[in-house]
Write a protein that holds these residues in place. Sequence first.
Motif, PDB file in Angstrom:
ATOM      1  N   GLY A 286     -42.235  15.981  -6.331  1.00 21.39           N
ATOM      2  CA  GLY A 286     -41.352  17.095  -6.675  1.00 21.39           C
ATOM      3  C   GLY A 286     -39.922  16.673  -6.995  1.00 21.39           C
ATOM      4  O   GLY A 286     -39.151  17.460  -7.552  1.00 21.39           O
ATOM      5  N   ASP A 287     -39.572  15.427  -6.659  1.00 19.27           N
ATOM      6  CA  ASP A 287     -38.197  14.964  -6.951  1.00 19.27           C
ATOM      7  C   ASP A 287     -37.991  14.854  -8.466  1.00 19.27           C
ATOM      8  O   ASP A 287     -38.939  14.621  -9.221  1.00 19.27           O
ATOM      9  N   VAL A 288     -36.718  14.991  -8.878  1.00 19.19           N
ATOM     10  CA  VAL A 288     -36.381  14.769 -10.289  1.00 19.19           C
ATOM     11  C   VAL A 288     -35.376  13.623 -10.330  1.00 19.19           C
ATOM     12  O   VAL A 288     -34.341  13.661  -9.660  1.00 19.19           O
ATOM     13  N   ILE A 289     -35.717  12.565 -11.066  1.00 17.93           N
ATOM     14  CA  ILE A 289     -34.813  11.413 -11.197  1.00 17.93           C
ATOM     15  C   ILE A 289     -34.495  11.257 -12.684  1.00 17.93           C
ATOM     16  O   ILE A 289     -35.404  11.059 -13.493  1.00 17.93           O
ATOM     17  N   ILE A 292     -36.657  13.059 -15.049  1.00 15.58           N
ATOM     18  CA  ILE A 292     -38.093  12.785 -14.919  1.00 15.58           C
ATOM     19  C   ILE A 292     -38.569  13.366 -13.587  1.00 15.58           C
ATOM     20  O   ILE A 292     -38.069  12.980 -12.521  1.00 15.58           O
ATOM     21  N   LYS A 293     -39.533  14.283 -13.656  1.00  7.13           N
ATOM     22  CA  LYS A 293     -40.017  14.932 -12.437  1.00  7.13           C
ATOM     23  C   LYS A 293     -41.334  14.320 -11.963  1.00  7.13           C
ATOM     24  O   LYS A 293     -42.235  14.091 -12.764  1.00  7.13           O
ATOM     25  N   ILE A 294     -41.400  14.083 -10.665  1.00  8.34           N
ATOM     26  CA  ILE A 294     -42.658  13.614 -10.073  1.00  8.34           C
ATOM     27  C   ILE A 294     -43.478  14.878  -9.796  1.00  8.34           C
ATOM     28  O   ILE A 294     -43.096  15.723  -8.979  1.00  8.34           O
ATOM     29  N   HIS A 295     -44.566  15.018 -10.530  1.00 16.04           N
ATOM     30  CA  HIS A 295     -45.325  16.268 -10.603  1.00 16.04           C
ATOM     31  C   HIS A 295     -45.779  16.744  -9.216  1.00 16.04           C
ATOM     32  O   HIS A 295     -46.325  15.952  -8.441  1.00 16.04           O
ATOM     33  N   THR A 296     -45.554  18.014  -8.948  1.00 19.10           N
ATOM     34  CA  THR A 296     -45.927  18.548  -7.630  1.00 19.10           C
ATOM     35  C   THR A 296     -47.455  18.661  -7.492  1.00 19.10           C
ATOM     36  O   THR A 296     -47.987  18.534  -6.393  1.00 19.10           O
ATOM     37  N   GLY A 297     -48.157  18.847  -8.616  1.00 17.38           N
ATOM     38  CA  GLY A 297     -49.625  18.965  -8.558  1.00 17.38           C
ATOM     39  C   GLY A 297     -50.306  17.623  -8.349  1.00 17.38           C
ATOM     40  O   GLY A 297     -51.435  17.567  -7.868  1.00 17.38           O
ATOM     41  N   ALA A 299     -48.743  13.513  -7.728  1.00 20.52           N
ATOM     42  CA  ALA A 299     -47.543  12.659  -7.750  1.00 20.52           C
ATOM     43  C   ALA A 299     -47.693  11.431  -8.645  1.00 20.52           C
ATOM     44  O   ALA A 299     -46.724  10.701  -8.875  1.00 20.52           O
ATOM     45  N   LEU A 300     -48.911  11.219  -9.160  1.00 27.10           N
ATOM     46  CA  LEU A 300     -49.136  10.085 -10.054  1.00 27.10           C
ATOM     47  C   LEU A 300     -48.572  10.365 -11.454  1.00 27.10           C
ATOM     48  O   LEU A 300     -48.392   9.466 -12.261  1.00 27.10           O
ATOM     49  N   VAL A 301     -48.311  11.637 -11.713  1.00 24.82           N
ATOM     50  CA  VAL A 301     -47.900  12.060 -13.055  1.00 24.82           C
ATOM     51  C   VAL A 301     -46.383  12.244 -13.099  1.00 24.82           C
ATOM     52  O   VAL A 301     -45.808  12.898 -12.231  1.00 24.82           O
ATOM     53  N   LEU A 302     -45.754  11.656 -14.117  1.00 25.36           N
ATOM     54  CA  LEU A 302     -44.314  11.879 -14.320  1.00 25.36           C
ATOM     55  C   LEU A 302     -44.151  12.812 -15.515  1.00 25.36           C
ATOM     56  O   LEU A 302     -44.762  12.601 -16.569  1.00 25.36           O
ATOM     57  N   ILE A 303     -43.307  13.823 -15.333  1.00 26.80           N
ATOM     58  CA  ILE A 303     -43.071  14.796 -16.398  1.00 26.80           C
ATOM     59  C   ILE A 303     -41.669  14.585 -16.954  1.00 26.80           C
ATOM     60  O   ILE A 303     -40.702  14.477 -16.183  1.00 26.80           O
ATOM     61  N   ASN A 304     -41.580  14.524 -18.265  1.00 25.23           N
ATOM     62  CA  ASN A 304     -40.259  14.418 -18.889  1.00 25.23           C
ATOM     63  C   ASN A 304     -39.672  15.827 -19.019  1.00 25.23           C
ATOM     64  O   ASN A 304     -39.959  16.542 -19.971  1.00 25.23           O
ATOM     65  N   GLU A 305     -38.845  16.191 -18.027  1.00 22.14           N
ATOM     66  CA  GLU A 305     -38.230  17.535 -18.064  1.00 22.14           C
ATOM     67  C   GLU A 305     -37.021  17.533 -18.982  1.00 22.14           C
ATOM     68  O   GLU A 305     -36.864  18.414 -19.810  1.00 22.14           O
ATOM     69  N   SER A 306     -36.169  16.516 -18.822  1.00 20.00           N
ATOM     70  CA  SER A 306     -34.940  16.525 -19.631  1.00 20.00           C
ATOM     71  C   SER A 306     -34.405  15.117 -19.881  1.00 20.00           C
ATOM     72  O   SER A 306     -33.225  14.960 -20.206  1.00 20.00           O
TER      73      SER A 306
END
Length: 339
Positions: A286-289, A292-297, A299-306
């Motif tokens: 759930g963290d955003v670095i 890049i968000k570590i997906h809450t569903g 954690a292996l998946v990184l989402i490019n939020e911004s």
Amino acid sequence: MDIKTNIPLSTLTTMRLGGPARFFAEASTVEQLVNLYRNAKKLQQPVTIIGGGSNIIAHDEGFNGLIIRNGIKGFEVVADDGDTTTFKIGGGENWDNVVQRTVKQGLSGIETLSAIPGTTGAAPVQNIGAYGQEIADTFISLEAYDSENDTLVELDWQDCSFSYRHSIFRGSSQGRYAITSITLKLYKKNLKPPFYSGLQRYLDENNISEYTPQAIRTAIIAIRGDKLPDPQFVANSGSFFKNAIVETWQYTKLQEQYDDIPGFKMDDNHYKIPTGWLIEEAGLKGDVINGIKIHTGNALVLINESASSYADLANARDSIISAVRDKFQVVIEQEPLEI
Ligand SMILES: Cc1cc2nc3c(=O)[nH]c(=O)nc-3n(C[C@H](O)[C@H](O)[C@H](O)COP(=O)(O)OP(=O)(O)OC[C@H]3O[C@@H](n4cnc5c(N)ncnc54)[C@H](O)[C@@H]3O)c2cc1C
């Protein structure tokens, strides 16, 4: 053939990062593909072949050469012996459409690989796998253009050296072959348990005890839909890290500290630990670095939020790798390849 210039790699990859490809073309026949490679060689331009861009991370400086997207279609039965059917499939076919078509014919062998994005030609590259099946299990051979020797070749199972999320195409022969078709042998029978726990849970909860290819495909699509963001709407490249493979002594030591640590025995000397669990236990879910968000569903998946640059992603990746290493002394590895 239509050759475009300065096409942003962010539009060709599902992580939606990356600068321009100097040249871009789509090949819909083997002949077109070979001509593109030959012309690029004459002009001393490097070439990379891509499919759906769902397992590629692109750099900000882009690619100073030619990107070819594989659009080679084809789906034909080449053998049928009563128990099995063998298909030759064009590398540019959408992988999930292939699974759907074979499942509709009641065939087993790739049904748990349902809903994996991308093309059929890319499937052998990292030996795609999910819920107990890998493409290596049903793979017979492939056809490819060998850019090193300027010739068309056929490679069999042994030539590809498949292992967990690996093959020669991302190892010793990375960049050499453009896969134009693959041949798979599928079975006219249902899968047998034991299944992965998540799949078994779904089957039990839905009172499914006849494990037809269609029943398994429906289950997998439902399970994945809950856990994985759809790259059409959410920028991501699926599992950003491979699961961790550790030696048995290390797994035993970790079990002494973390009695709920999951692990799957691979052979006498190795265990596979779900990296999603390691990242979650490191407190990062759930963290955003850097956008890049570590997906809450999952954690292996990184989402490019911004994130706006490769560096944003690389910094986030390195922070995650460090946090897992510091807590568990396990070094996790990035799954998508980079261009
Ligand atoms: C939401 C999501 C879920 C995913 N789930 C899974 C999963 O469960 N299991 C799994 O294994 N993967 C999974 N992936 C990763 C990805 O879908 C697969 O690796 C897929 O095979 C990539 O196909 P592609 O066409 O998008 O390849 P691309 O991303 O375009 O290319 C990947 C690599 O293969 C090379 N390549 C592509 N086509 C060819 C070709 N014809 N010849 C030679 N080299 C080629 C490229 O140069 C690149 O290095 C997932 C990805 C996403 C976004």
